[in-house]
Design an enzyme around this catalytic site. Structure first.
Site, PDB file in Angstrom:
ATOM      1  N   LYS A 240     -22.213  -0.193  46.922  1.00  0.00           N
ATOM      2  CA  LYS A 240     -21.670  -0.732  46.101  1.00  0.00           C
ATOM      3  C   LYS A 240     -22.836  -2.044  45.329  1.00  0.00           C
ATOM      4  O   LYS A 240     -23.217  -2.306  46.749  1.00  0.00           O
ATOM      5  CB  LYS A 240     -20.107  -1.225  46.701  1.00  0.00           C
ATOM      6  CG  LYS A 240     -19.244   0.071  46.759  1.00  0.00           C
ATOM      7  CD  LYS A 240     -19.624   0.961  45.683  1.00  0.00           C
ATOM      8  CE  LYS A 240     -18.468   2.359  45.864  1.00  0.00           C
ATOM      9  NZ  LYS A 240     -18.810   3.363  47.193  1.00  0.00           N
TER      10      LYS A 240
HETATM   11  C1  LIG Z   1     -13.523   6.371  43.293  1.00  0.00           C
HETATM   12  C2  LIG Z   1     -13.693   5.406  44.745  1.00  0.00           C
HETATM   13  N1  LIG Z   1     -12.750   5.370  46.054  1.00  0.00           N
HETATM   14  C3  LIG Z   1     -12.862   5.323  46.865  1.00  0.00           C
HETATM   15  C4  LIG Z   1     -14.306   5.260  47.723  1.00  0.00           C
HETATM   16  C5  LIG Z   1     -13.717   5.176  48.788  1.00  0.00           C
HETATM   17  O1  LIG Z   1     -14.791   3.866  49.726  1.00  0.00           O
HETATM   18  P1  LIG Z   1     -14.784   3.858  50.900  1.00  0.00           P
HETATM   19  O2  LIG Z   1     -16.286   4.642  51.544  1.00  0.00           O
HETATM   20  O3  LIG Z   1     -15.102   3.219  51.471  1.00  0.00           O
HETATM   21  O4  LIG Z   1     -13.449   4.166  51.484  1.00  0.00           O
HETATM   22  C6  LIG Z   1     -14.537   6.045  46.592  1.00  0.00           C
HETATM   23  C7  LIG Z   1     -16.350   4.944  47.378  1.00  0.00           C
HETATM   24  O5  LIG Z   1     -17.655   5.593  47.064  1.00  0.00           O
HETATM   25  C8  LIG Z   1     -15.511   5.625  45.506  1.00  0.00           C
HETATM   26  O6  LIG Z   1     -16.707   5.591  44.622  1.00  0.00           O
END
Ligand SMILES: Cc1ncc(COP(=O)(O)O)c(C=O)c1O
Length: 395
Positions: free
Chosen positions: A198
């Site tokens: 990110k």
């Molecule tokens: C659109 C979206 N939602 C949720 C997530 C999940 O994030 P995390 O890995 O911090 O749980 C991601 C991860 O890339 C994502 O791209």
């Protein structure tokens, strides 16, 4: 100076001959020192760095509260739980998203209802959302696709009309703006990811942002087994304090070491965004009107953070997406497929969903290398490789 620190300090300046990284966190000496200071201080969880990180994050989003958690996924799970969404409830979500957006709904015991996406922006189509509302719908969970803000104003209107919640999946969208308003200030609850890919990262981590102070207070308890007091209040006070456990929950905490790294990342947010925009604009210029690839469309008024750079194959292209990815790989250009269609993965394959835009986009898109340290010379290598593939296909 240790080898690790030297390696990290080199990150911001990729040289032309360096292997091309698909994505890379942009970290420097400031992050190293910030993490080291917490380690030296010894207050490594639930302390002042976390409180400061949450405050700065909320300010940057133009919101009252930010609650740090261990990931977007655990944050999403907590939000659904705290809104009382579970068995028998429906949540409308795009299938075109990283599968975590859908998994949290299943984990909460609720039913994901898939809406299709707009063919231009790839963001959830509010017309299809409105069509999918039933008596059981409790929330809409739109996604700001790889950093491009969704049509949150229309989605909020639909939600108000039906008395349901909006949970903005802004996992990829920290720093993006929608008509000059920061993502994070626009929905009842917004959840960001701080994963390594990110724009701002703490390695793993997430941030829940809201103007609802009582919701934020409850989320802070819930991330900590429902405990009535924070670690800071319990260990930092001058008197003995006995905590209570007010409801059943879990451990979804983020550490102060991560928070310190996050604060250093926030200090460089403007620079991160400028660098990413420069990379994106260079791709946009080179790919405008390209005979085979369609660059991303950014509607007027939206300012994405360019977390990823995704292109699509034009209809009738002489080559498939997977062949393009294979050929690029051989030429030293790492890529990823475009955003997935979650309903085509095994856990959701039984779901009855008609999502033509989603399925076409998922099959024809790919993501090119994108990170703040990608040099113009490396980008030229990516673009030359794309042109070489087109020439091969036309032979
Ligand atoms: C659109 C979206 N939602 C949720 C997530 C999940 O994030 P995390 O890995 O911090 O749980 C991601 C991860 O890339 C994502 O791209």
């Amino acid at each position: 100076m240790s080898e690790t620190i030297r390696t990290i300090r080199m990150t911001p300046s990729a040289k032309e001959e360096d292997p091309i990284a698909f994505s890379r966190p942009y970290l420097g000496e400031e992050e190293v020192q910030a993490a080291a200071a917490v380690l030296r201080n010894g207050w490594i969880v639930g302390g002042a760095r976390l409180a400061a990180f949450e405050r700065r994050f909320a300010e940057l989003c133009g919101a009252a509260e930010a609650v740090g958690v261990s990931s977007w996924t655990t944050g999403g799970f907590l939000v659904l739980h705290s809104l009382g969404i579970g068995q028998g409830d429906e949540v409308i979500v795009p299938s075109l998203t990283f599968i975590a957006s859908v998994n949290i709904i299943r984990h909460a015991g609720a039913t994901p209802v898939f809406a299709d996406v707009d063919p231009g922006t790839y963001n959830i189509d509010p017309v299809d959302v409105a069509r999918k509302i039933t008596e059981r719908t409790r929330a809409i969970l739109p996604v700001d696709q790889i950093g491009l803000p969704c049509d949150i104003d229309t989605i909020n209107e639909i939600a108000v009309r039906h008395g349901i919640s909006v949970i903005d999946d802004a996992a990829c969208a920290f720093g993006s703006r929608n008509r000059d308003r920061p993502v994070g200030s626009l929905a009842e609850v917004t959840i960001f990811s701080l994963h390594a890919r990110k724009v701002v990262t703490t390695g793993e981590g997430g941030m829940i942002v809201t103007n609802n102070r009582s919701l934020a207070e409850r989320l802070r308890r819930l991330r900590h087994q429902g405990m009535s007091l924070s670690d800071f209040a319990r260990h930092g006070g001058r008197r003995t304090v006995i905590e209570r456990y007010l409801e059943v929950d879990s451990n979804f905490r983020i550490t102060d070491i991560q928070a310190a790294i996050g604060l250093a990342q926030l200090d460089r947010l403007d620079d991160l965004l400028v660098r990413r925009r420069a990379v994106a604009e260079r791709y946009q210029r080179a790919l405008a009107g390209h005979p085979v690839f369609i660059p991303p469309h950014v509607p007027a008024g939206l300012a994405p953070n360019w977390q990823s750079y995704q292109i699509a194959l034009r209809p009738g292209a002489q080559v498939t997406r997977n062949i393009v990815m294979d050929r690029l790989y051989v030429m030293g250009v790492p890529t990823r497929r475009g955003v997935m269609a979650s309903h085509l993965e095994p856990p959701y394959s039984g779901v009855d969903a008609v999502l033509p835009n989603t399925e076409r986009i998922a099959a024809t898109t790919l993501q090119l290398p994108m990170h703040p340290a990608l040099s113009p010379a490396q980008q030229d290598r990516v673009l030359a490789a794309l042109d070489a593939i087109v020439a091969e296909a036309q032979r």
